[in-house]
Design a protein around this motif. Structure first.
Motif, short mmCIF file in Angstrom:
data_model
loop_
_atom_site.label_atom_id
_atom_site.label_comp_id
_atom_site.label_asym_id
_atom_site.label_seq_id
_atom_site.Cartn_x
_atom_site.Cartn_y
_atom_site.Cartn_z
N CYS A 15 0.84 -1.21 0.00
CA CYS A 15 0.00 0.00 0.00
C CYS A 15 0.87 1.25 0.00
CB CYS A 15 -0.93 0.00 1.22
SG CYS A 15 -2.07 -1.40 1.28
N VAL A 16 1.93 1.23 0.80
CA VAL A 16 2.84 2.36 0.88
C VAL A 16 3.49 2.61 -0.48
CG1 VAL A 16 5.00 3.19 1.92
CG2 VAL A 16 3.27 2.10 3.34
N ARG A 17 3.93 1.55 -1.15
CA ARG A 17 4.56 1.69 -2.47
C ARG A 17 3.57 2.24 -3.49
NH1 ARG A 17 6.70 -3.08 -5.12
NH2 ARG A 17 7.67 -1.56 -6.49
N ALA A 18 2.34 1.72 -3.48
CA ALA A 18 1.33 2.18 -4.44
C ALA A 18 1.00 3.65 -4.22
CB ALA A 18 0.08 1.31 -4.33
N LYS A 19 0.84 4.04 -2.96
CA LYS A 19 0.54 5.44 -2.65
C LYS A 19 1.70 6.34 -3.06
CE LYS A 19 -0.74 4.63 1.65
NZ LYS A 19 -1.26 4.83 3.02
N ALA A 20 2.93 5.87 -2.84
CA ALA A 20 4.11 6.66 -3.20
C ALA A 20 4.17 6.90 -4.71
CB ALA A 20 5.38 5.97 -2.72
N LEU A 21 3.83 5.89 -5.50
CA LEU A 21 3.83 6.08 -6.96
C LEU A 21 2.80 7.11 -7.37
CD1 LEU A 21 4.83 5.38 -9.78
CD2 LEU A 21 3.23 3.45 -9.79
N LEU A 22 1.60 7.02 -6.81
CA LEU A 22 0.57 8.01 -7.14
C LEU A 22 0.96 9.40 -6.66
CD1 LEU A 22 -2.67 5.95 -6.46
CD2 LEU A 22 -1.68 6.55 -8.68
#
Length: 85
Positions: A15-22
């Motif tokens: 979740c942290v990685r996905a949010k960071a990309l967005l």
């Protein structure tokens, strides 16, 4: 810009990685924290065709899957067109 909804849980590295990309792409998204709103877990599973892991990411009406799928779309230059549709 398409509406982005992401179902997440605290302490989820994906979740942290996905949010960071967005965040890197400066894309606003609605985060549904299913650990804080457990009643929304069933909604997520239904919308994600039975998938119960997080994150589950939706761009507009398209379910793109989880973190790995979003990074794969980005690597194939297919994420930005979905986000700007």
């Amino acid at each position: 810009m398409a509406e982005v909804i992401m179902y997440t849980k605290a302490y989820c590295p994906y979740c942290v990685r996905a949010k960071a990309l967005l965040d890197q792409k400066q894309v606003a998204y609605q985060e549904v924290k299913i650990d804080e709103q457990p009643e929304r877990r069933a909604e997520m599973i239904e919308k994600a065709n039975g998938r119960s892991t997080v994150p589950q990411i939706f761009i507009g009406t398209t379910h793109i899957g989880g973190c790995d799928e979003m990074f794969a779309l980005n690597a194939a230059d297919k994420l930005d067109p979905l986000l700007t549709a």
